[in-house]
Design an enzyme around this catalytic site. Structure first.
Site, PDB file in Angstrom:
ATOM      1  N   GLN A  30       0.894  -1.240   0.004  1.00 48.32           N
ATOM      2  CA  GLN A  30       0.280  -0.143   0.139  1.00 48.32           C
ATOM      3  C   GLN A  30       0.785   1.350  -0.026  1.00 48.32           C
ATOM      4  OE1 GLN A  30      -3.831  -0.703   0.701  1.00 48.32           O
ATOM      5  NE2 GLN A  30      -3.634   1.345  -0.384  1.00 48.32           N
TER       6      GLN A  30
ATOM      7  N   LYS B  30       1.906   1.803  -3.502  1.00 50.25           N
ATOM      8  CA  LYS B  30       0.592   1.983  -4.121  1.00 50.25           C
ATOM      9  C   LYS B  30       0.112   3.585  -4.411  1.00 50.25           C
ATOM     10  CE  LYS B  30      -2.492  -0.819  -3.871  1.00 50.25           C
ATOM     11  NZ  LYS B  30      -3.458  -1.906  -3.614  1.00 50.25           N
TER      12      LYS B  30
ATOM     13  N   LYS C 194      -3.000  -0.777   6.658  1.00 47.00           N
ATOM     14  CA  LYS C 194      -3.851  -1.704   6.460  1.00 47.00           C
ATOM     15  C   LYS C 194      -4.424  -2.306   7.731  1.00 47.00           C
ATOM     16  CE  LYS C 194      -5.673  -3.975   2.859  1.00 47.00           C
ATOM     17  NZ  LYS C 194      -5.986  -3.354   1.523  1.00 47.00           N
TER      18      LYS C 194
ATOM     19  N   GLY D 273     -12.373   0.185   2.456  1.00 49.43           N
ATOM     20  CA  GLY D 273     -12.945  -1.113   2.395  1.00 49.43           C
ATOM     21  C   GLY D 273     -11.616  -1.950   1.977  1.00 49.43           C
ATOM     22  N   ASP D 274     -11.909  -3.145   2.062  1.00 51.13           N
ATOM     23  CA  ASP D 274     -11.337  -4.155   1.279  1.00 51.13           C
ATOM     24  C   ASP D 274     -12.225  -5.630   1.227  1.00 51.13           C
ATOM     25  OD1 ASP D 274      -8.343  -4.643   0.199  1.00 51.13           O
ATOM     26  OD2 ASP D 274      -8.740  -6.539   1.526  1.00 51.13           O
TER      27      ASP D 274
ATOM     28  N   THR E 264     -11.918   0.980  -8.392  1.00 47.28           N
ATOM     29  CA  THR E 264     -10.727  -0.088  -8.388  1.00 47.28           C
ATOM     30  C   THR E 264     -10.843  -0.843  -9.796  1.00 47.28           C
ATOM     31  OG1 THR E 264     -10.549  -0.115  -6.112  1.00 47.28           O
ATOM     32  CG2 THR E 264      -9.368  -1.547  -7.176  1.00 47.28           C
TER      33      THR E 264
ATOM     34  N   SER F 224     -10.258   7.283  -3.331  1.00 46.03           N
ATOM     35  CA  SER F 224     -10.308   7.744  -1.841  1.00 46.03           C
ATOM     36  C   SER F 224      -9.664   9.033  -1.687  1.00 46.03           C
ATOM     37  CB  SER F 224      -9.679   6.446  -1.140  1.00 46.03           C
ATOM     38  OG  SER F 224     -10.631   5.434  -0.969  1.00 46.03           O
TER      39      SER F 224
END
Ligand code: NDP
Length: 444
Positions: free
Chosen positions: A110, A113, A125, A164-165, A208, A376
């Protein structure tokens, strides 16, 4: 390079029993060694050791009571990994497989990214080993409230902004936000992926999947190809998969297979996404239902078989390590020429190598699925300004970010003598900015 190899060995020793974390670190470190050759001062500053160690890891108990009155205890986590370029940012995952290894691999990815998106956000995370499958709305709400009752003290709109994930969608974000607001008495952008009636951004839900397809299309076009008229396989049937399939279809591709963790469906006529959305988003049922509702389609038990379906482009959008060497071989044998990772680390190291050796265009997740977190960041910008942008405005910004990411990683791969290796391009381009920010801020 000796320094990088030594740090990786140390990492493995200091973090035993964390295979996913080792895997992500190995892939990243194999790519970024040339940066340390260019900057010997980084070694003296212990930059790599600091980059690999999370700034803070929070672990907590999440007790909750189910509809029958039975008490359960789950594990809750938040890994606040790196805040050099902005507040920690990254999703929450609710899935029985969640553990520290998985969250550290996701957090590490992350950081890079988020850097790739060009927006000012650091990496984090979190999540829980709670399984939302089969739970009532009331049980989900109780769990989310208990989870947030601990998490609230560690997050904030300028500190750490979760999203979210897997297992955390609009419903869960709503319950989490409601509890945060109740405890803190403030209505702020502390979570992204919020509903449109309480500060969410248009196009975040689609971001995404759409972003993955924008980047994949740009990658194809850069090599004289396009998605139009191509056959595509998308694994998963969740948030990322559904909107990737939708955008690929809009661009003229035919999506012939999708899956959940039980099995996959094959529809030679092209998957009907209205049916998938009804089954997955509305009914929260199994993908098997699709074959019962759509004549001419087939259902096959087991999800790895999806990679034996003949296609031109594969978009793995389910979970980590879902595409192994055997699957990669099957795809290449069947003529696949591009792979875009919608999920995080869905392709094993061996499978990635195999794709690269066989000339498959390969877009790694940290670049290809960055559209979610990029949007986001756009949601955070709208919250701060108390403004609300149109779908078209957000979508246009998303597309321009994804196109920009592709050209940055393409150029970086070229610059470092690895043309067409977007894994190297993404790791180096993402890392350079974080490294520079960390160096500027001293040894902290
Ligand atoms: P969802 O929970 O919405 O969907 C996940 C999908 O993958 C479900 O269809 C699920 O099936 C399937 N799946 C999960 N585990 C497995 C497994 N072991 N084998 C086969 N299928 C499996 O999650 P998302 O779509 O949000 O996330 C998917 C991936 O994309 C993850 O890797 C996530 O980290 C990544 N990602 C998500 C972003 C986002 O904005 N949501 C942003 C960037 C990356 P089942 O229902 O049976 O469990």
């Amino acid at each position: 390079m000796a320094y990088v190899e030594q740090v990786l060995e140390e990492l493995k020793k200091k973090n035993p029993g964390e295979p996913e974390f080792h895997q992500a670190a190995t892939e990243i470190l194999a790519s970024i060694a040339p940066v340390f050759e260019k900057h010997p001062e980084y070694e003296k500053a212990g930059l790599l050791e600091r980059f690999l160690e999370p700034e803070r890891t929070i672990m907590f108990r999440v007790p909750w009571v189910d509809d029958k009155g039975v008490t359960h205890v789950n594990k809750g986590y938040r890994v606040e990994y790196n805040s050099a370029i902005g507040p920690y940012k990254g999703g929450l995952r609710f899935h029985p497989s969640v553990n520290l290894s998985i969250l550290k691999f996701l957090g590490l990815e992350q950081i890079l990214k988020n850097s790739l998106t060009g927006t000012p956000i650091g990496g984090g995370k979190g999540g829980s080993d709670f399984d939302p499958k089969g739970k009532s709305d009331n049980e989900i709400m109780k769990f989310c409230q208990s989870f947030m009752t601990e998490l609230y003290r560690h997050i904030g709109q300028d500190t750490d902004v979760p999203a979210g994930d897997i297992g955390v969608g609009g419903r869960e974000i709503g319950f989490l936000f409601g509890q945060y607001k109740r405890i803190r008495n403030e209505h702020v952008g502390v979570l992204t992926g919020r509903g449109l009636t309480y500060g969410g951004s248009l196009a975040r839900k689609e971001a995404t999947g759409f972003g993955l397809v924008y980047l994949t299309e740009e990658m194809l076009q850069s090599r004289g190809k396009t998605l139009k008229g191509k056959t595509v396989v998308v694994s998963g049937a969740g948030n990322v998969a559904i909107y990737a399939a939708q955008k690929a279809t809009t661009l003229g591709a035919k999506v012939v297979a999708m899956c959940d963790s039980n099995g996959y469906i094959y529809d030679k006529n092209g998957v009907n996404l209205d049916v998938i959305k009804q089954i997955k988003e509305v009914e929260r049922a199994r993908i098997k239902e699709y074959a019962a509702r759509v004549p001419g389609s087939e259902y096959h038990e087991g999800c790895s078989g999806i990679w034996t379906v003949k296609c031109d482009v594969a978009l793995p959008c389910a979970t980590q390590n879902e595409l192994n060497l055997d699957s990669a071989k099957a795809l290449v044998k069947n003529g696949v020429f591009a792979v875009g990772e919608g999920a995080n680390m869905p392709t094993t190291l061996e499978a990635t190598e195999y794709f690269l050796e066989n000339g498959v265009l390969f877009a790694p997740g940290k670049a290809a699925n960055a559209g979610g977190v990029a949007t986001s960041a756009l949601e955070m910008a709208q919250s701060s300004q108390r403004l609300f942008w149109s779908f078209e405005e957000v979508d246009a910004k998303l597309k321009s970010i994804m196109v920009g990411i592709f050209h940055n990683i393409d150029a970086t791969a070229e610059k470092y003598g690895k043309p067409g290796n977007f894994v190297v391009g993404a790791n180096i381009f993402g890392f350079e900015k974080v490294a520079e920010a960390m160096m500027a801020q001293g040894i902290v």
